[in-house]
Design a protein around this motif. Structure first.
Motif, PDB file in Angstrom:
ATOM      1  N   GLN A   1       0.845  -1.193   0.000  1.00 46.03           N
ATOM      2  CA  GLN A   1       0.000   0.000   0.000  1.00 46.03           C
ATOM      3  C   GLN A   1       0.885   1.250   0.000  1.00 46.03           C
ATOM      4  O   GLN A   1       1.858   1.321   0.771  1.00 46.03           O
ATOM      5  N   PHE A   2       0.519   2.207  -0.849  1.00 43.87           N
ATOM      6  CA  PHE A   2       1.320   3.415  -1.005  1.00 43.87           C
ATOM      7  C   PHE A   2       0.427   4.643  -0.963  1.00 43.87           C
ATOM      8  O   PHE A   2      -0.611   4.684  -1.634  1.00 43.87           O
ATOM      9  N   LEU A   3       0.851   5.637  -0.186  1.00 43.70           N
ATOM     10  CA  LEU A   3       0.181   6.932  -0.122  1.00 43.70           C
ATOM     11  C   LEU A   3       1.172   7.967  -0.625  1.00 43.70           C
ATOM     12  O   LEU A   3       2.149   8.293   0.056  1.00 43.70           O
ATOM     13  N   ASP A   4       0.945   8.477  -1.828  1.00 47.34           N
ATOM     14  CA  ASP A   4       1.884   9.380  -2.494  1.00 47.34           C
ATOM     15  C   ASP A   4       1.400  10.811  -2.334  1.00 47.34           C
ATOM     16  O   ASP A   4       0.414  11.228  -2.952  1.00 47.34           O
ATOM     17  N   LEU A   5       2.107  11.591  -1.524  1.00 45.46           N
ATOM     18  CA  LEU A   5       1.709  12.957  -1.209  1.00 45.46           C
ATOM     19  C   LEU A   5       2.282  13.940  -2.231  1.00 45.46           C
ATOM     20  O   LEU A   5       3.486  13.939  -2.497  1.00 45.46           O
ATOM     21  N   GLY A   6       1.412  14.794  -2.780  1.00 44.64           N
ATOM     22  CA  GLY A   6       1.866  15.756  -3.778  1.00 44.64           C
ATOM     23  C   GLY A   6       2.387  15.064  -5.007  1.00 44.64           C
ATOM     24  O   GLY A   6       3.468  15.367  -5.521  1.00 44.64           O
ATOM     25  N   SER A   7       1.608  14.148  -5.525  1.00 43.82           N
ATOM     26  CA  SER A   7       2.083  13.182  -6.518  1.00 43.82           C
ATOM     27  C   SER A   7       2.325  13.749  -7.901  1.00 43.82           C
ATOM     28  O   SER A   7       3.147  13.244  -8.652  1.00 43.82           O
ATOM     29  N   GLY A   8       1.587  14.801  -8.282  1.00 44.95           N
ATOM     30  CA  GLY A   8       1.658  15.243  -9.665  1.00 44.95           C
ATOM     31  C   GLY A   8       0.923  14.276 -10.576  1.00 44.95           C
ATOM     32  O   GLY A   8       0.041  13.535 -10.136  1.00 44.95           O
ATOM     33  N   LEU A   9       1.288  14.240 -11.837  1.00 45.63           N
ATOM     34  CA  LEU A   9       0.634  13.364 -12.808  1.00 45.63           C
ATOM     35  C   LEU A   9       1.121  11.925 -12.663  1.00 45.63           C
ATOM     36  O   LEU A   9       2.322  11.679 -12.700  1.00 45.63           O
ATOM     37  N   PRO A  10       0.209  10.964 -12.505  1.00 48.33           N
ATOM     38  CA  PRO A  10       0.613   9.562 -12.351  1.00 48.33           C
ATOM     39  C   PRO A  10       0.936   8.920 -13.700  1.00 48.33           C
ATOM     40  O   PRO A  10       0.237   8.036 -14.182  1.00 48.33           O
ATOM     41  N   THR A  11       2.011   9.386 -14.304  1.00 45.96           N
ATOM     42  CA  THR A  11       2.389   8.921 -15.631  1.00 45.96           C
ATOM     43  C   THR A  11       3.902   8.743 -15.689  1.00 45.96           C
ATOM     44  O   THR A  11       4.619   9.023 -14.722  1.00 45.96           O
ATOM     45  N   ALA A  12       4.395   8.274 -16.816  1.00 43.38           N
ATOM     46  CA  ALA A  12       5.839   8.117 -17.060  1.00 43.38           C
ATOM     47  C   ALA A  12       6.508   7.256 -15.999  1.00 43.38           C
ATOM     48  O   ALA A  12       7.549   7.596 -15.443  1.00 43.38           O
TER      49      ALA A  12
END
Length: 270
Positions: free
Chosen positions: A75-86
């Motif tokens: 499980q991952f909580l990505d803070l301030g992730s931006g675009l989930p690409t690349a």
């Protein structure tokens, strides 16, 4: 947060350029516009190593996520992730285990629609359009929507975001609030820009060349970055330049890796 940037002439808002789209451009993604590409090229004029640092951080993210997966984290909580690409977190984690769950948190309205489209059809990945500086709100939504099981280990990711949060907003307290909600065996993984004369020179040149107002950045030294890991067990090799954090044998560290102005670290909650 995919922070908007004020361009020359004061352009802001939903149509304004932002860091997330510039990063996507430097990473070889497809979710950027001409205004983002033009501004990114201006940044590269005054700070030519920034695109390299963005790519180096994405390689680091891949290493960190794979390491956390090897520790049993799903499980991952990505803070301030931006675009989930690349090659973002869900792509890395779900390549190893399709059941891995990833929640991105970003409040920038100019990328929300793109984020939802990128994650459409993925039942194990979601975006929360919420301010990461309000951990109580973020955690309430996580619980209400059953997006993550906080009784099982969670990796809290803060990649290239904390330098955009000033001390007045208490970023250390924010991180502590997220970790307090997780169970033992959870992790914090982060990167943070340290003081660097070349970056400062680039920012000064950027303003002098009237390219616009660069985003506000709070540089923190290694000692200050270590405070984010208070109460955690630091994973070897500790807090180090990004290219020195568990590099792959095929990685090119470049020249003088100790001079890279970005610190990286992972800590485990005992």
């Amino acid at each position: 947060m995919a922070l908007p940037i004020e361009a020359a002439g004061g352009e802001q808002g939903v149509g304004a350029l932002n860091i997330a789209r510039m990063d996507d451009y430097w990473l070889g993604g497809r979710h950027h516009r001409e205004v983002d590409r033009d501004f990114a090229d201006r940044v590269a004029i005054t700070a030519p190593y920034v695109p390299y640092l963005v790519r180096a951080q994405r390689k680091l993210l891949r290493r960190m996520v794979r390491y956390l997966m090897d520790q049993g984290v799903r499980q991952f909580l990505d803070l301030g992730s931006g675009l989930p690409t690349a090659g973002h977190v869900h792509e890395i984690a779900q390549d190893k285990d399709p059941a891995a769950r990833v929640v991105y948190v970003d409040r920038d309205s100019s990328i929300v629609d793109d984020c939802h489209q990128l994650l459409a059809g993925n039942d194990n990945a979601a975006l929360l359009d919420t301010d990461i500086r309000e951990p109580g709100t973020v955690l309430d939504v996580l619980r209400a929507r059953c997006l993550l099981d906080l009784s099982e280990p969670v990796a809290v990711l803060a990649i290239a975001i904390l330098q955009h949060i000033p001390d007045s907003d208490d970023p250390a307290g924010m991180i502590t609030a997220y970790l307090d909600a997780t169970c033992p065996g959870s992790y914090l993984a982060l990167t943070h820009y340290g003081p660097d004369e070349h970056l400062m020179t680039g920012i000064t040149m950027f303003s002098q060349m009237k390219f616009g107002r660069p985003p506000d950045v709070t540089f923190r030294d290694r000692t200050s970055v270590a405070l984010f890991f208070s109460g955690l067990e630091l994973v070897e090799p500790g807090i180090v330049p990004i290219v020195d954090w568990r590099p792959d044998p095929t990685d090119d560290p470049g020249i003088n890796p100790e001079r890279h102005p970005i610190f990286a670290g992972v800590g485990r909650k005992p």
